[in-house]
Design a protein around this motif. Structure first.
Motif, PDB file in Angstrom:
ATOM      1  N   ASN A 104      53.222  33.294   2.313  1.00 19.72           N
ATOM      2  CA  ASN A 104      53.675  32.667   3.555  1.00 19.72           C
ATOM      3  C   ASN A 104      52.984  33.185   4.802  1.00 19.72           C
ATOM      4  O   ASN A 104      52.722  32.431   5.731  1.00 19.72           O
ATOM      5  CB  ASN A 104      55.194  32.874   3.719  1.00 19.72           C
ATOM      6  N   ASN A 105      52.705  34.493   4.826  1.00 22.33           N
ATOM      7  CA  ASN A 105      52.160  35.125   6.029  1.00 22.33           C
ATOM      8  C   ASN A 105      50.701  35.490   5.789  1.00 22.33           C
ATOM      9  O   ASN A 105      50.403  36.413   5.022  1.00 22.33           O
ATOM     10  CB  ASN A 105      52.977  36.371   6.363  1.00 22.33           C
TER      11      ASN A 105
ATOM     12  N   ASP B  84      44.986  25.417   4.381  1.00 14.35           N
ATOM     13  CA  ASP B  84      45.682  24.813   5.512  1.00 14.35           C
ATOM     14  C   ASP B  84      46.367  25.889   6.365  1.00 14.35           C
ATOM     15  O   ASP B  84      46.350  25.819   7.607  1.00 14.35           O
ATOM     16  CB  ASP B  84      46.711  23.800   5.005  1.00 14.35           C
ATOM     17  N   MET B  85      46.963  26.891   5.705  1.00 12.55           N
ATOM     18  CA  MET B  85      47.576  27.993   6.457  1.00 12.55           C
ATOM     19  C   MET B  85      46.514  28.786   7.226  1.00 12.55           C
ATOM     20  O   MET B  85      46.754  29.230   8.357  1.00 12.55           O
ATOM     21  CB  MET B  85      48.360  28.903   5.515  1.00 12.55           C
ATOM     22  N   PHE B  86      45.328  28.969   6.621  1.00 14.94           N
ATOM     23  CA  PHE B  86      44.240  29.646   7.326  1.00 14.94           C
ATOM     24  C   PHE B  86      43.866  28.882   8.604  1.00 14.94           C
ATOM     25  O   PHE B  86      43.621  29.472   9.657  1.00 14.94           O
ATOM     26  CB  PHE B  86      43.015  29.766   6.423  1.00 14.94           C
ATOM     27  N   THR B  87      43.806  27.575   8.487  1.00 16.44           N
ATOM     28  CA  THR B  87      43.464  26.754   9.655  1.00 16.44           C
ATOM     29  C   THR B  87      44.510  26.911  10.751  1.00 16.44           C
ATOM     30  O   THR B  87      44.177  27.100  11.932  1.00 16.44           O
ATOM     31  CB  THR B  87      43.355  25.273   9.249  1.00 16.44           C
ATOM     32  N   GLN B  88      45.768  26.844  10.359  1.00 15.50           N
ATOM     33  CA  GLN B  88      46.849  26.945  11.341  1.00 15.50           C
ATOM     34  C   GLN B  88      46.840  28.280  12.069  1.00 15.50           C
ATOM     35  O   GLN B  88      47.162  28.358  13.254  1.00 15.50           O
ATOM     36  CB  GLN B  88      48.196  26.742  10.646  1.00 15.50           C
ATOM     37  N   HIS B  89      46.470  29.354  11.359  1.00 17.03           N
ATOM     38  CA  HIS B  89      46.520  30.700  11.948  1.00 17.03           C
ATOM     39  C   HIS B  89      45.139  31.212  12.356  1.00 17.03           C
ATOM     40  O   HIS B  89      44.977  32.400  12.646  1.00 17.03           O
ATOM     41  CB  HIS B  89      47.177  31.672  10.973  1.00 17.03           C
ATOM     42  N   LYS B  90      44.139  30.321  12.353  1.00 14.11           N
ATOM     43  CA  LYS B  90      42.775  30.662  12.802  1.00 14.11           C
ATOM     44  C   LYS B  90      42.190  31.848  12.031  1.00 14.11           C
ATOM     45  O   LYS B  90      41.570  32.746  12.616  1.00 14.11           O
ATOM     46  CB  LYS B  90      42.763  30.918  14.307  1.00 14.11           C
ATOM     47  N   ILE B  91      42.419  31.863  10.735  1.00 13.00           N
ATOM     48  CA  ILE B  91      41.781  32.859   9.867  1.00 13.00           C
ATOM     49  C   ILE B  91      40.416  32.313   9.476  1.00 13.00           C
ATOM     50  O   ILE B  91      40.315  31.272   8.828  1.00 13.00           O
ATOM     51  CB  ILE B  91      42.626  33.134   8.608  1.00 13.00           C
TER      52      ILE B  91
END
Length: 520
Positions: free
Chosen positions: A350-351, A381-388
Motif C-alpha cells: 500500500n505504501n 500506478d501507485m508509483f505514478t501517483q506518488h512520483k516514484i
C-alpha cells in the motif's frame, strides 16, 4: 463472496484395514509424524492416533512405503535438521501392543548432512535412493533385506569431471534467530573469499518465503546465484533464509502468518539482513533482496518497510494485492475477504514512499498464467501517483509466469545482472587499510604502475566525508620490498592475501593525509 462448507465421508472398514491409512499427521507440536489410526485393528475410529515414530522433526512428502510382510513403514524426514532429508523405517505396532512410538531407523548416513529422495517397488522389496546433495547427485537401487545389494543407476561422472575444472563457491548452512525464532539460512560465498574484513562484499538475499515452502536445503543446485558469486567482475555473496511460515519446524514457526501474509516473513528478512550487515566482510551499503512470485511479493514488502538496511530490491512477477490472486490459495491462508478485510488490507503493498530510497527493478510477463499482470500494473500506478521514478521496469510480451517466451528467461537474468553491476560494481572492492597524517607522500620502492579507481562505485570515496576528493598517487604490486616499506610506514602488518596497494592523497589542504588501500 458466499461461504462454503466441506463435508467428509466417514471411513469404511476397508479404509481402516488397508495400508493406505498410514499417512503423516500433526502431533501436539504441529510436527508431521508417521502414525496409524488403527492399532490394534478394528478398534474404535475415535481412538487417538498411534505414532510409529516421534521426535522434533517432520515427515516429508507422506509415507514412502508400507511393507506389510516385514511390518515396516518407510518415510523421508527433515531430520536431523530441517534442511536435510533422510530415509527412515519404523516397525508397525502389533495388535494389542502399547501405543509407544519407536525410534526410527536411519537407512541413510545421518552423520553427514545430506538430502535424499526414495521410490519403492510396489511391495517395498526394492527402492531407488536418489542422493540430491550437497555434492553431485547420484542414484542407486537397494534391496531392503540384503545390505550387500547395490546397483548403480546414475553416477554423473561427466558432471563431476566438469566441476573439477572450475572454481566453485563455498556454501555454508547455519541457523539464525529472528524475534526469538530459529531460522534455517544458507550463504553462498565467492571462491577464495576473504572473510577477514579487509575486503567488503555486497550481499544479495534470494527470498521466496511463501507458506509451507522452503528454499534452504542441502540439495545440489547450480544456477544464476552461482554465477553471481563466481564471475570475476561480480563476486557477490548470496544468502537465503526460511522465515516464519515455512516448514519442518512445527506449528510454532508455520502458523504465525495465518490471516496476515507478508508481515512476519518480511520482518524475518529484514532481521536477517541486519545480521549480515554487521559481519566484518559485508559492505553494509550494498545489501539487496530479490525474489520471484511470492518471493517478488516479499521483495516488495521488505522495500515497503523502509528499514534502511536494503539499498536495492528486484521483484519478478510479484503479488501486490491478494485480492488479485486465486482464491483457492489465498483463502487457505487469509480466509475469505468478508471474514478478514483488515488482513487483506495489511497484506497488500500500500505504501510505496520508501521505494524512493532504493534502487528498484520490476519485471512481469504480460501473459502470466499464475500471478496476473494486473498486480504489477497496480504497483506501477501507485508509483505514478506518488512520483516514484528511480526504478526499472520491463514487461516480457506473451511470457507466462516462467518468463521464457522468445528467449525471455536468459534476457531477464542478464538484465538483472547488468542492473546489479551498475548499482554495485565489483563485489570484493578496495577497502581502507590505514590512514597516516604525514606529508609528503612516500616514494614507493619497486615497480610503480598507473591505475585508476571507478569513482562513484568505490567505497573508498565514501570514507572521507568532508575531507575532499581522493587523488590516486600511485599503485604498486605488493612484492617483498614494497610490503616491508609500507608496513613500516603504516605501522601495521598487511594481510597475507593482499596483492596490490594503492597510495592515495586527499585534495583538501585542511586534511593532509595519506591513505593506503589494499586489493585482495
Amino acid at each position: 463472496m458466499a461461504r462454503t462448507t466441506t463435508s467428509y465421508a466417514p471411513l469404511t472398514q476397508a479404509d481402516i484395514d488397508g495400508p493406505d491409512n498410514d499417512v503423516p499427521v500433526l502431533n501436539d507440536a504441529g510436527l508431521a509424524q508417521a502414525w496409524s489410526s488403527t492399532s490394534p485393528r478394528n478398534d474404535s475410529r475415535d481412538r487417538p492416533p498411534t505414532y510409529y515414530g516421534e521426535g522434533a522433526w517432520e515427515v516429508v512428502d507422506g509415507i514412502a512405503a508400507v511393507d506389510e510382510d516385514r511390518g515396516l513403514v518407510y518415510f523421508l524426514a527433515a531430520n536431523p535438521t530441517p534442511a536435510e532429508k533422510h530415509l527412515f523405517s519404523v516397525p508397525i505396532p502389533s495388535a494389542g501392543a502399547a501405543p509407544t512410538p519407536s525410534e526410527p531407523k536411519a537407512l541413510t548416513d545421518t552423520s553427514t548432512p545430506s538430502y535424499y529422495n526414495a521410490a519403492f517397488s510396489p511391495k517395498a522389496g526394492f527402492y531407488i535412493l536418489s542422493y540430491r546433495g550437497p555434492a553431485v547427485p547420484w542414484q542407486n537401487v537397494y534391496k531392503v533385506d540384503n545390505s550387500t545389494f547395490e546397483y548403480q543407476l546414475t553416477e554423473n561422472k561427466k558432471l563431476n569431471e566438469t566441476l573439477s575444472t572450475f572454481r566453485t563457491p563455498s556454501v555454508n548452512w547455519m541457523t539464525i534467530e529472528s524475534d526469538g525464532y530459529e531460522l534455517s539460512a544458507l550463504e553462498i560465498r565467492p571462491p577464495g573469499m576473504d572473510d577477514t574484513g579487509h575486503t567488503k562484499y555486497p550481499v544479495l538475499f534470494r527470498v521466496y518465503g511463501g507458506p509451507t515452502y522452503n528454499i534452504v536445503s542441502y540439495q545440489f543446485n547450480v544456477d544464476w546465484h552461482w554465477y553471481l558469486a563466481c564471475a570475476a567482475n561480480l563476486k557477490y555473496i548470496i544468502v537465503m533464509v526460511d522465515g516464519r511460515g515455512t516448514m519442518y519446524r512445527g506449528r510454532k514457526l508455520r502458523n504465525p502468518v495465518r490471516g496476515n501474509l507478508g508481515y512476519y516473513e518480511s520482518r524475518d528478512q529484514v532481521n536477517a539482513a541486519k545480521i549480515w550487515a554487521a559481519k566484518r566482510y559485508v559492505d553494509s551499503r550494498r545489501i539487496g533482496i530479490w525474489g520471484w512470485s511470492y518471493g517478488g511479493y516479499m521483495s516488495l514488502k521488505v522495500a515497503e518497510l523502509g528499514a534502511g538496511v536494503h539499498s536495492l530490491a528486484m521483484s519478478v512477477a510479484p503479488v501486490v494485492d491478494w485480492r488479485f490472486y486465486d482464491s483457492i490459495y489465498t483463502e487457505r491462508y487469509m480466509n475469505t475477504l468478508p471474514l478478514n478485510p483488515e488482513g487483506y488490507d495489511k497484506a497488500a503493498v500500500n505504501n510505496v514512499t520508501a521505494f524512493a530510497d532504493i534502487d528498484f527493478l520490476l519485471a512481469h510477463g504480460s501473459g502470466d498464467d499464475n500471478v496476473h499482470f494486473a498486480n504489477s500494473a497496480h504497483l506501477l500506478d501507485m508509483f505514478t501517483q506518488h512520483k516514484i521514478r528511480n526504478y526499472r521496469f520491463r514487461m516480457f510480451t506473451d511470457s507466462d509466469h516462467s518468463i521464457y517466451t522468445r528467449g525471455a528467461n536468459r534476457e531477464l537474468h542478464e538484465w538483472m545482472t547488468d542492473f546489479l553491476y551498475e548499482k554495485w560494481g565489483k563485489g570484493g572492492q578496495l577497502y581502507l587499510a590505514a590512514v597516516r597524517t604525514r606529508q609528503p607522500a612516500p616514494e614507493v620502492e619497486g615497480e610503480v604502475l598507473s591505475a585508476s579507481l571507478e569513482r562513484g562505485r568505490d567505497p573508498l570515496e565514501n570514507e572521507f566525508h568532508g575531507a575532499g576528493d581522493l587523488t590516486m598517487l600511485s599503485t604498486c604490486p605488493l612484492n617483498r620490498e614494497n610490503r616491508k616499506f609500507l608496513e613500516a610506514f603504516l605501522d601495521m602488518e598487511l594481510p597475507a592475501c593482499s596483492s596490490a596497494v594503492y597510495i592515495l592523497s586527499s585534495n583538501s589542504p585542511t586534511v593532509p593525509l595519506i591513505a593506503c588501500a589494499i586489493s585482495p
